[in-house]
Scaffold this motif. Structure first.
Motif, PDB file in Angstrom:
ATOM      1  N   VAL A  15      48.388  -1.930 -22.483  1.00 25.84           N
ATOM      2  CA  VAL A  15      48.905  -2.787 -24.251  1.00 25.84           C
ATOM      3  C   VAL A  15      49.197  -3.901 -23.264  1.00 25.84           C
ATOM      4  CG1 VAL A  15      48.838  -2.205 -26.235  1.00 25.84           C
ATOM      5  CG2 VAL A  15      47.296  -0.665 -25.048  1.00 25.84           C
ATOM      6  N   GLY A  16      50.869  -3.320 -23.160  1.00 25.49           N
ATOM      7  CA  GLY A  16      51.710  -4.053 -23.150  1.00 25.49           C
ATOM      8  C   GLY A  16      51.300  -5.131 -21.749  1.00 25.49           C
ATOM      9  N   GLN A  17      50.512  -5.663 -21.600  1.00 30.09           N
ATOM     10  CA  GLN A  17      50.376  -6.905 -20.472  1.00 30.09           C
ATOM     11  C   GLN A  17      48.927  -7.802 -21.480  1.00 30.09           C
ATOM     12  OE1 GLN A  17      52.058  -7.407 -17.875  1.00 30.09           O
ATOM     13  NE2 GLN A  17      53.438  -5.413 -18.317  1.00 30.09           N
ATOM     14  N   PRO A  18      49.508  -8.945 -20.694  1.00 29.58           N
ATOM     15  CA  PRO A  18      48.350 -10.316 -21.661  1.00 29.58           C
ATOM     16  C   PRO A  18      46.986 -10.397 -20.405  1.00 29.58           C
ATOM     17  CG  PRO A  18      50.522 -11.068 -19.936  1.00 29.58           C
ATOM     18  CD  PRO A  18      50.118 -10.615 -20.469  1.00 29.58           C
ATOM     19  N   TRP A  19      47.056  -9.442 -20.034  1.00 31.86           N
ATOM     20  CA  TRP A  19      45.831  -9.429 -19.295  1.00 31.86           C
ATOM     21  C   TRP A  19      44.785  -9.234 -20.182  1.00 31.86           C
ATOM     22  CZ3 TRP A  19      41.807  -5.761 -19.121  1.00 31.86           C
ATOM     23  CH2 TRP A  19      42.436  -5.085 -19.364  1.00 31.86           C
ATOM     24  N   GLN A  20      44.946  -8.753 -21.072  1.00 30.60           N
ATOM     25  CA  GLN A  20      43.591  -8.575 -21.857  1.00 30.60           C
ATOM     26  C   GLN A  20      42.957 -10.069 -22.491  1.00 30.60           C
ATOM     27  OE1 GLN A  20      43.869  -6.094 -25.154  1.00 30.60           O
ATOM     28  NE2 GLN A  20      44.678  -4.334 -23.731  1.00 30.60           N
ATOM     29  N   PHE A  21      44.034 -10.519 -22.471  1.00 30.37           N
ATOM     30  CA  PHE A  21      43.664 -12.072 -23.496  1.00 30.37           C
ATOM     31  C   PHE A  21      42.496 -13.034 -22.052  1.00 30.37           C
ATOM     32  CE2 PHE A  21      47.104 -11.076 -25.606  1.00 30.37           C
ATOM     33  CZ  PHE A  21      47.331 -11.512 -26.767  1.00 30.37           C
ATOM     34  N   PHE A  22      43.199 -12.708 -20.928  1.00 30.88           N
ATOM     35  CA  PHE A  22      41.629 -13.340 -19.482  1.00 30.88           C
ATOM     36  C   PHE A  22      40.565 -12.804 -20.052  1.00 30.88           C
ATOM     37  CE2 PHE A  22      46.622 -13.632 -18.088  1.00 30.88           C
ATOM     38  CZ  PHE A  22      45.727 -15.498 -18.062  1.00 30.88           C
ATOM     39  N   LEU A  23      40.652 -11.244 -20.656  1.00 31.60           N
ATOM     40  CA  LEU A  23      39.116 -10.945 -20.352  1.00 31.60           C
ATOM     41  C   LEU A  23      38.180 -11.874 -21.347  1.00 31.60           C
ATOM     42  CD1 LEU A  23      39.935  -7.181 -20.607  1.00 31.60           C
ATOM     43  CD2 LEU A  23      38.501  -8.681 -19.053  1.00 31.60           C
ATOM     44  N   LEU A  24      38.568 -12.806 -22.091  1.00 33.22           N
ATOM     45  CA  LEU A  24      37.910 -13.758 -23.038  1.00 33.22           C
ATOM     46  C   LEU A  24      37.599 -14.807 -22.060  1.00 33.22           C
ATOM     47  CD1 LEU A  24      40.861 -14.022 -25.916  1.00 33.22           C
ATOM     48  CD2 LEU A  24      38.794 -13.039 -25.806  1.00 33.22           C
ATOM     49  N   ILE A  25      37.627 -15.311 -21.124  1.00 33.70           N
ATOM     50  CA  ILE A  25      36.456 -15.719 -20.585  1.00 33.70           C
ATOM     51  C   ILE A  25      35.569 -14.998 -20.304  1.00 33.70           C
ATOM     52  CG2 ILE A  25      36.355 -16.854 -17.469  1.00 33.70           C
ATOM     53  CD1 ILE A  25      39.751 -16.604 -17.922  1.00 33.70           C
ATOM     54  N   LEU A  26      34.824 -13.783 -20.283  1.00 37.90           N
ATOM     55  CA  LEU A  26      34.036 -13.113 -19.790  1.00 37.90           C
ATOM     56  C   LEU A  26      33.120 -14.393 -21.454  1.00 37.90           C
ATOM     57  CD1 LEU A  26      34.625  -9.329 -18.309  1.00 37.90           C
ATOM     58  CD2 LEU A  26      33.219 -11.701 -17.386  1.00 37.90           C
ATOM     59  N   PRO A  27      33.070 -13.152 -22.265  1.00 34.45           N
ATOM     60  CA  PRO A  27      32.148 -14.194 -23.455  1.00 34.45           C
ATOM     61  C   PRO A  27      32.166 -15.349 -23.490  1.00 34.45           C
ATOM     62  CG  PRO A  27      33.706 -13.214 -24.528  1.00 34.45           C
ATOM     63  CD  PRO A  27      34.218 -13.457 -22.992  1.00 34.45           C
ATOM     64  N   TYR A  34      24.248 -18.970 -21.630  1.00 33.26           N
ATOM     65  CA  TYR A  34      23.408 -19.134 -22.456  1.00 33.26           C
ATOM     66  C   TYR A  34      22.249 -20.102 -23.058  1.00 33.26           C
ATOM     67  CZ  TYR A  34      20.951 -16.975 -26.573  1.00 33.26           C
ATOM     68  OH  TYR A  34      20.070 -16.930 -27.418  1.00 33.26           O
ATOM     69  N   GLY A  35      23.592 -21.194 -23.164  1.00 32.29           N
ATOM     70  CA  GLY A  35      23.466 -22.757 -23.774  1.00 32.29           C
ATOM     71  C   GLY A  35      22.782 -23.440 -22.553  1.00 32.29           C
ATOM     72  N   ARG A  36      23.341 -22.765 -21.576  1.00 28.85           N
ATOM     73  CA  ARG A  36      22.298 -23.561 -19.855  1.00 28.85           C
ATOM     74  C   ARG A  36      21.271 -23.128 -19.592  1.00 28.85           C
ATOM     75  NH1 ARG A  36      24.413 -28.762 -19.444  1.00 28.85           N
ATOM     76  NH2 ARG A  36      26.943 -28.759 -19.258  1.00 28.85           N
ATOM     77  N   GLU A  37      20.625 -22.047 -20.507  1.00 26.47           N
ATOM     78  CA  GLU A  37      19.019 -21.415 -20.576  1.00 26.47           C
ATOM     79  C   GLU A  37      19.319 -20.231 -19.490  1.00 26.47           C
ATOM     80  OE1 GLU A  37      16.754 -21.886 -23.024  1.00 26.47           O
ATOM     81  OE2 GLU A  37      17.839 -23.375 -23.505  1.00 26.47           O
ATOM     82  N   ARG A  38      20.613 -19.577 -18.939  1.00 21.81           N
ATOM     83  CA  ARG A  38      20.128 -18.867 -18.373  1.00 21.81           C
ATOM     84  C   ARG A  38      20.916 -17.033 -19.087  1.00 21.81           C
ATOM     85  NH1 ARG A  38      23.702 -19.482 -13.401  1.00 21.81           N
ATOM     86  NH2 ARG A  38      22.866 -17.655 -13.081  1.00 21.81           N
ATOM     87  N   LYS A  39      19.980 -16.976 -19.805  1.00 25.44           N
ATOM     88  CA  LYS A  39      20.384 -15.907 -20.965  1.00 25.44           C
ATOM     89  C   LYS A  39      20.888 -14.166 -20.384  1.00 25.44           C
ATOM     90  CE  LYS A  39      17.148 -18.509 -24.288  1.00 25.44           C
ATOM     91  NZ  LYS A  39      17.992 -19.412 -25.450  1.00 25.44           N
ATOM     92  N   LYS A  40      19.945 -14.714 -19.738  1.00 25.43           N
ATOM     93  CA  LYS A  40      20.154 -13.132 -18.826  1.00 25.43           C
ATOM     94  C   LYS A  40      21.853 -12.873 -18.222  1.00 25.43           C
ATOM     95  CE  LYS A  40      18.322  -9.424 -16.597  1.00 25.43           C
ATOM     96  NZ  LYS A  40      17.283  -9.105 -15.407  1.00 25.43           N
ATOM     97  N   ALA A  41      21.887 -13.596 -17.306  1.00 23.63           N
ATOM     98  CA  ALA A  41      23.023 -13.952 -16.928  1.00 23.63           C
ATOM     99  C   ALA A  41      24.623 -13.710 -18.886  1.00 23.63           C
ATOM    100  CB  ALA A  41      23.687 -14.518 -16.003  1.00 23.63           C
ATOM    101  N   GLY A  42      23.716 -14.956 -18.838  1.00 21.59           N
ATOM    102  CA  GLY A  42      25.073 -15.014 -20.569  1.00 21.59           C
ATOM    103  C   GLY A  42      24.876 -13.382 -21.311  1.00 21.59           C
ATOM    104  N   TRP A  43      24.030 -13.097 -21.603  1.00 23.90           N
ATOM    105  CA  TRP A  43      24.281 -11.700 -22.419  1.00 23.90           C
ATOM    106  C   TRP A  43      24.793 -10.878 -21.711  1.00 23.90           C
ATOM    107  CZ3 TRP A  43      24.750 -10.934 -26.798  1.00 23.90           C
ATOM    108  CH2 TRP A  43      23.534 -11.875 -27.717  1.00 23.90           C
ATOM    109  N   ILE A  44      24.439 -10.588 -19.682  1.00 21.54           N
ATOM    110  CA  ILE A  44      25.436  -9.355 -19.496  1.00 21.54           C
ATOM    111  C   ILE A  44      26.595  -9.388 -19.569  1.00 21.54           C
ATOM    112  CG2 ILE A  44      25.615  -9.236 -17.392  1.00 21.54           C
ATOM    113  CD1 ILE A  44      22.984  -9.357 -16.116  1.00 21.54           C
ATOM    114  N   LEU A  45      27.160 -10.824 -18.953  1.00 21.44           N
ATOM    115  CA  LEU A  45      28.502 -10.937 -19.251  1.00 21.44           C
ATOM    116  C   LEU A  45      29.785 -11.012 -20.461  1.00 21.44           C
ATOM    117  CD1 LEU A  45      29.358 -14.433 -17.542  1.00 21.44           C
ATOM    118  CD2 LEU A  45      29.848 -12.210 -16.681  1.00 21.44           C
ATOM    119  N   ILE A  46      28.698 -10.843 -21.771  1.00 23.41           N
ATOM    120  CA  ILE A  46      29.026 -10.554 -22.972  1.00 23.41           C
ATOM    121  C   ILE A  46      29.342  -9.164 -23.133  1.00 23.41           C
ATOM    122  CG2 ILE A  46      28.925 -11.101 -25.494  1.00 23.41           C
ATOM    123  CD1 ILE A  46      27.461 -13.400 -25.069  1.00 23.41           C
ATOM    124  N   GLY A  47      27.950  -8.536 -22.845  1.00 22.22           N
ATOM    125  CA  GLY A  47      28.271  -7.124 -22.481  1.00 22.22           C
ATOM    126  C   GLY A  47      29.293  -6.448 -21.630  1.00 22.22           C
TER     127      GLY A  47
END
Length: 69
Positions: A15-27, A34-47
């Motif tokens: 909780v006390g570390q900023p690493w959670q903000f780096f997780l925002l890179i995944l979505p 997803y915008g580059r027509e690689r929908k499956k890989a996009g949804w996997i990262l978002i999931g």
């Protein structure tokens, strides 16, 4: 009941570390793919991001007691 050492470790290292903000890179990368027509890989990262965020939020709100004062 959660031991005090485990509670302190979780609050300090998760909780006390900023690493959670780096997780925002995944979505963001998922949306890019997803915008580059690689929908499956996009949804996997978002999931993956969604599962991690919901798990950490659940643990923080219901299991551990982190007072960041």
């Amino acid at each position: 009941m959660i031991s005090e050492k485990l509670n302190l470790w979780f609050c300090d290292n998760v909780v006390g570390q900023p690493w959670q903000f780096f997780l925002l890179i995944l979505p963001l990368v998922g949306a890019f793919l997803y915008g580059r027509e690689r929908k499956k890989a996009g949804w996997i990262l978002i999931g993956i991001w969604l599962v991690i965020q919901v798990s950490i939020s659940f643990l923080t709100n219901f299991i551990f007691s982190c007072n960041m004062e």
